[in-house]
Design a protein around this motif. Structure first.
Motif, PDB file in Angstrom:
ATOM      1  N   ALA A 181       0.611   9.131  11.473  1.00 23.11           N
ATOM      2  CA  ALA A 181      -0.805   9.254  11.831  1.00 23.11           C
ATOM      3  C   ALA A 181      -1.487   7.893  11.859  1.00 23.11           C
ATOM      4  N   VAL A 182      -1.134   7.024  10.909  1.00 24.38           N
ATOM      5  CA  VAL A 182      -1.707   5.668  10.881  1.00 24.38           C
ATOM      6  C   VAL A 182      -1.350   4.927  12.168  1.00 24.38           C
TER       7      VAL A 182
ATOM      8  N   ASN B 145      -4.107  10.039  -5.830  1.00 30.29           N
ATOM      9  CA  ASN B 145      -5.054   9.310  -6.690  1.00 30.29           C
ATOM     10  C   ASN B 145      -5.255   7.886  -6.175  1.00 30.29           C
ATOM     11  N   TYR B 146      -4.158   7.282  -5.709  1.00 29.26           N
ATOM     12  CA  TYR B 146      -4.274   5.924  -5.157  1.00 29.26           C
ATOM     13  C   TYR B 146      -5.064   5.950  -3.854  1.00 29.26           C
ATOM     14  N   VAL B 147      -4.776   6.925  -3.006  1.00 27.13           N
ATOM     15  CA  VAL B 147      -5.483   7.038  -1.730  1.00 27.13           C
ATOM     16  C   VAL B 147      -6.985   7.163  -1.974  1.00 27.13           C
TER      17      VAL B 147
ATOM     18  N   ILE C 228      -6.013   4.200   7.076  1.00 26.43           N
ATOM     19  CA  ILE C 228      -5.066   4.664   6.049  1.00 26.43           C
ATOM     20  C   ILE C 228      -5.716   5.725   5.164  1.00 26.43           C
ATOM     21  N   TYR C 229      -6.930   5.452   4.743  1.00 26.26           N
ATOM     22  CA  TYR C 229      -7.644   6.409   3.887  1.00 26.26           C
ATOM     23  C   TYR C 229      -7.812   7.744   4.593  1.00 26.26           C
TER      24      TYR C 229
ATOM     25  N   ILE D 255       0.838  -1.206   0.000  1.00 28.15           N
ATOM     26  CA  ILE D 255       0.000   0.000   0.000  1.00 28.15           C
ATOM     27  C   ILE D 255       0.869   1.251   0.000  1.00 28.15           C
ATOM     28  N   MET D 256       1.907   1.255   0.843  1.00 27.23           N
ATOM     29  CA  MET D 256       2.770   2.429   0.929  1.00 27.23           C
ATOM     30  C   MET D 256       3.561   2.638  -0.359  1.00 27.23           C
TER      31      MET D 256
END
Length: 349
Positions: free
Chosen positions: A181-182, A97-99, A164-165, A87-88
């Motif tokens: 933050a995650v 855009n991926y987020v 994550i979002y 994901i990272m």
């Protein structure tokens, strides 16, 4: 039972290719992380099958019990860690855009695959349960409750995808701030889950995915540091193995130690993969069907146990493996079709 661990080890050894002197493989390539996940999928299948058995004091089975107890939830660590890493990596390459795509292409896609896989469990639950609970059935589609399946893992995945979002929509311009933050939000959620007494199973692996994200950020620096010479590499590897073994002895004392035990363990495995590439057709099969095998394996186990076959340990595991593999292949063909149908329509719009 322990014989199946030896068989898995033999399969792994048959597919190992050492790196040449002074060379290091890309241990985090999609191919290699998939192979590691394939190995642990096999271990999970044996582990889950053993839960339906009475060892009865047979030493060869008791030896497996010790091995299984030593690993604990570590068998799921690679899936979470490498998922976070992937994901990272995608966020780093594709940015916001991926987020933005996480709700549809990550959360919803994984959820509806999970929901489809849950249908046979619900059918068996309704058929064989003496006290059918509609609320349990509905909550099982969140992963909070289970129908005999391994639900906690999916619950954690859904929670962390949402975290994550949220975090990366807020910290759009800093991946480092986003990962921090995650961790902070995951820690907060972890405390809430413990306060709600949801069960340790929900919290003992939850930091593995954020750890994979952090590793993605730090990997270039870490790789450069440990590959300066073979001495540094070996010292780093031995230190990680020693730390993992030490933490394992205290993993049941705290969910945080349990998480750290798994993180150091998967880092040690990742380092090993810098010097040893795994190539094996059997492992490759499992690596291609990780999700479906993990989610669906308890269906044949529940049925076989219902008809008394769990008392025949080796037959039970072999039949579970055969039926799970067949169901997984069919399930993945089905979801490939539904994915094409759902996401091709979205693109067309």
């Amino acid at each position: 039972m322990i014989i199946f661990v030896f068989i898995i080890a033999a399969i792994v050894l048959c597919g190992i290719k050492p790196a040449e002197k002074g060379q290091y493989y890309d241990a985090c390539s999609h191919r290699q992380t998939s192979m590691i996940n394939g190995i642990f999928t096999m271990l999970i299948l044996v582990s889950h099958a053993s839960m339906y058995m009475d060892y009865g004091g047979v030493w060869i089975d008791d030896a497996y019990g010790e091995f299984r107890s030593y690993l604990g939830q570590f068998v799921v660590a690679p899936f979470l860690f490498y998922s976070g890493f992937g994901i990272m990596e995608s966020i780093a390459k594709k940015g916001n855009n991926y987020v933005k795509s996480i709700p549809q292409k990550r959360f919803f896609k994984v959820w509806y695959h999970f929901a489809l896989a849950l249908i046979p469990f619900v059918i068996l639950y309704v058929m064989w349960s003496d006290n059918v609970s509609i609320s349990n059935i509905l909550l099982s589609f969140t992963g909070y409750k289970n129908m005999g399946n391994s639900s906690w893992y999916m619950f954690d995945i859904f929670i962390i995808y949402a975290i994550i979002y949220l975090c990366f929509m807020i910290f759009k311009k800093s991946n480092t701030a986003g990962v921090i933050a995650v961790f902070v939000v995951t820690y907060t959620v972890n405390i809430i889950m413990q306060k709600l007494d949801m069960g340790l199973i929900f919290v003992v692996s939850i930091f593995c995915l954020p750890a994979g994200m952090a590793f993605s950020l730090l990997r270039p620096h870490l790789r450069k540091a440990v590959t300066k010479n073979i001495g540094i590499y070996l010292i780093s590897l031995i230190a990680l193995v020693a730390a993992t073994h030490f933490l394992q002895g205290y993993k049941d004392d705290s969910p945080y130690i349990y998480n750290l035990y798994q993180i150091t363990g998967i880092l040690a495995i990742t380092m090993l993969c810098m010097k040893f590439k795994i190539e094996n057709k059997i492992i490759e099969f499992f690596s291609k069907h990780v999700f479906s095998i993990y989610i669906l394996q308890r269906v044949p186990m529940i049925i076989l146990d219902r008809y008394g076959l769990s008392s025949h340990h080796y037959l039970f595991i072999i039949l579970s493996l055969i039926f799970t593999s067949a169901i997984a292949v069919l399930f993945d063909k089905l979801t490939a079709k539904t994915d094409e149908l759902i996401y091709s329509k979205r693109k067309a719009k």
